[in-house]
Design a protein around this motif. Sequence first.
Motif, PDB file in Angstrom:
ATOM      1  N   MET A  63       0.726  -1.220  -0.225  1.00  0.00           N
ATOM      2  CA  MET A  63       0.058   0.031   0.066  1.00  0.00           C
ATOM      3  C   MET A  63       0.845   1.164   0.117  1.00  0.00           C
ATOM      4  O   MET A  63       2.173   1.103   0.251  1.00  0.00           O
ATOM      5  N   GLU A  64       0.428   2.597  -0.203  1.00  0.00           N
ATOM      6  CA  GLU A  64       0.937   3.572  -0.405  1.00  0.00           C
ATOM      7  C   GLU A  64       0.407   4.305   0.951  1.00  0.00           C
ATOM      8  O   GLU A  64      -0.363   4.456   1.134  1.00  0.00           O
ATOM      9  N   THR A  82      -9.419   3.746  -6.032  1.00  0.00           N
ATOM     10  CA  THR A  82      -9.076   2.069  -6.077  1.00  0.00           C
ATOM     11  C   THR A  82     -10.548   1.608  -6.052  1.00  0.00           C
ATOM     12  O   THR A  82     -10.756   0.450  -6.769  1.00  0.00           O
ATOM     13  N   GLU A 106      -5.385  -3.709 -14.970  1.00  0.00           N
ATOM     14  CA  GLU A 106      -5.363  -3.756 -13.346  1.00  0.00           C
ATOM     15  C   GLU A 106      -5.091  -2.313 -12.763  1.00  0.00           C
ATOM     16  O   GLU A 106      -4.707  -1.519 -13.476  1.00  0.00           O
ATOM     17  N   ARG A 126      -3.367   0.842 -11.006  1.00  0.00           N
ATOM     18  CA  ARG A 126      -2.013   1.359 -10.959  1.00  0.00           C
ATOM     19  C   ARG A 126      -1.347   0.948  -9.669  1.00  0.00           C
ATOM     20  O   ARG A 126      -2.130   1.154  -8.670  1.00  0.00           O
ATOM     21  N   LYS A 127      -0.269   0.716  -9.579  1.00  0.00           N
ATOM     22  CA  LYS A 127       0.568   0.538  -8.434  1.00  0.00           C
ATOM     23  C   LYS A 127       1.954   1.250  -8.417  1.00  0.00           C
ATOM     24  O   LYS A 127       2.600   1.408  -9.380  1.00  0.00           O
ATOM     25  N   GLY A 128       2.235   1.835  -7.237  1.00  0.00           N
ATOM     26  CA  GLY A 128       3.570   2.380  -6.904  1.00  0.00           C
ATOM     27  C   GLY A 128       3.607   3.748  -8.031  1.00  0.00           C
ATOM     28  O   GLY A 128       3.001   4.427  -8.336  1.00  0.00           O
ATOM     29  N   SER A 171       0.401   6.509  -7.751  1.00  0.00           N
ATOM     30  CA  SER A 171      -0.348   5.792  -8.378  1.00  0.00           C
ATOM     31  C   SER A 171      -1.692   6.464  -8.731  1.00  0.00           C
ATOM     32  O   SER A 171      -2.432   6.010  -9.686  1.00  0.00           O
ATOM     33  N   SER A 184       5.651   3.398  -0.709  1.00  0.00           N
ATOM     34  CA  SER A 184       4.914   2.315  -1.311  1.00  0.00           C
ATOM     35  C   SER A 184       5.572   1.141  -1.332  1.00  0.00           C
ATOM     36  O   SER A 184       6.950   1.208  -1.758  1.00  0.00           O
ATOM     37  N   ASN A 219       5.039  -1.288  -3.150  1.00  0.00           N
ATOM     38  CA  ASN A 219       4.981  -1.336  -4.652  1.00  0.00           C
ATOM     39  C   ASN A 219       5.634  -0.424  -5.624  1.00  0.00           C
ATOM     40  O   ASN A 219       5.192  -0.310  -6.737  1.00  0.00           O
ATOM     41  N   ALA A 254       6.562  -1.236  -9.272  1.00  0.00           N
ATOM     42  CA  ALA A 254       5.754  -2.081  -9.957  1.00  0.00           C
ATOM     43  C   ALA A 254       5.319  -1.494 -11.404  1.00  0.00           C
ATOM     44  O   ALA A 254       4.917  -2.173 -12.012  1.00  0.00           O
ATOM     45  N   SER A 255       5.490  -0.234 -11.479  1.00  0.00           N
ATOM     46  CA  SER A 255       5.329   0.383 -12.878  1.00  0.00           C
ATOM     47  C   SER A 255       6.378  -0.055 -14.079  1.00  0.00           C
ATOM     48  O   SER A 255       7.578   0.079 -13.603  1.00  0.00           O
TER      49      SER A 255
END
Length: 280
Positions: A1-2, A17, A32, A34-36, A52, A83, A85, A88-89
Amino acid sequence: METNYSNRWVMLAIVVTALSIQGCKNDPDAPEPRKGIQVQNHATFGQVLTDSVGMTLYVFARDASGTSACAGNCVSLWPSYYSSNAAASMGIDAEDIGTITLANGSKQTTYKGWPLYYYSNDQASGAVEGDGVGGNWFVAKPDYSVLLVSNQLVGGDGTHYTADLMPGEGQTQYLVDAYGRTLYGFVNDRYDTNKFTNPDFSNNGVWPIYESAIQPVPSTLSAEDFAEITVHGRMQLTYKGWPLYYFGQDAARGETKGIDFPALGIWPVLNADSPEAVAP
């Protein structure tokens, strides 16, 4: 999580989200969430780093050593970004991502060694109101060729120096590379002319040339002051005509051991107040 410390941003992240998850339930082919860290295009600043949900991230010139110098009232205006993650991008190199632990035990994500922050006055995703604040805050970007730090100058023998190279305490702003490593000029060089490096690069280990193309620079600097020169077949970046070098004995970001080697003033750090190099 951020994690951040603004209720507004937390609620925005929850809403986005939730909408993304609901969309995925209705459409199995939906992308999906976005993360990070994300790389976004901005009309004024070009490529910038955001979280994100599109909130802009920043770096602080006082973080010369890679630890956070933002404390006290600073924290409420510049909340830290974290974050799990962050890399993750697809546009983010995992090797450029790190994590530091703050004094209160919380974590903060770093990019190329720079702790990342939000600016509390950014009211919406895509806003970049914090760039240039105090001359020490800059929008985080993936493609800087140089950045600025405000740091205590410390010579190779441990002596502390002020900006005018007198013994003493004080912050001096100067150029570093994208990873925070100190850059220097050589007093005997001439405008866009390297007078130090041997044709066989046999002395390049002592003062390595800074081999970088012209890329974005902090907004408080003028891009027109930078140029590329060719030195014995290799590229070197210049600033105000001064060819830029590293010092081989600076083993870590934040170090300025070259300022008094072999004597004060021979290899100065450079900033917006530096004079132009002398014509050839």
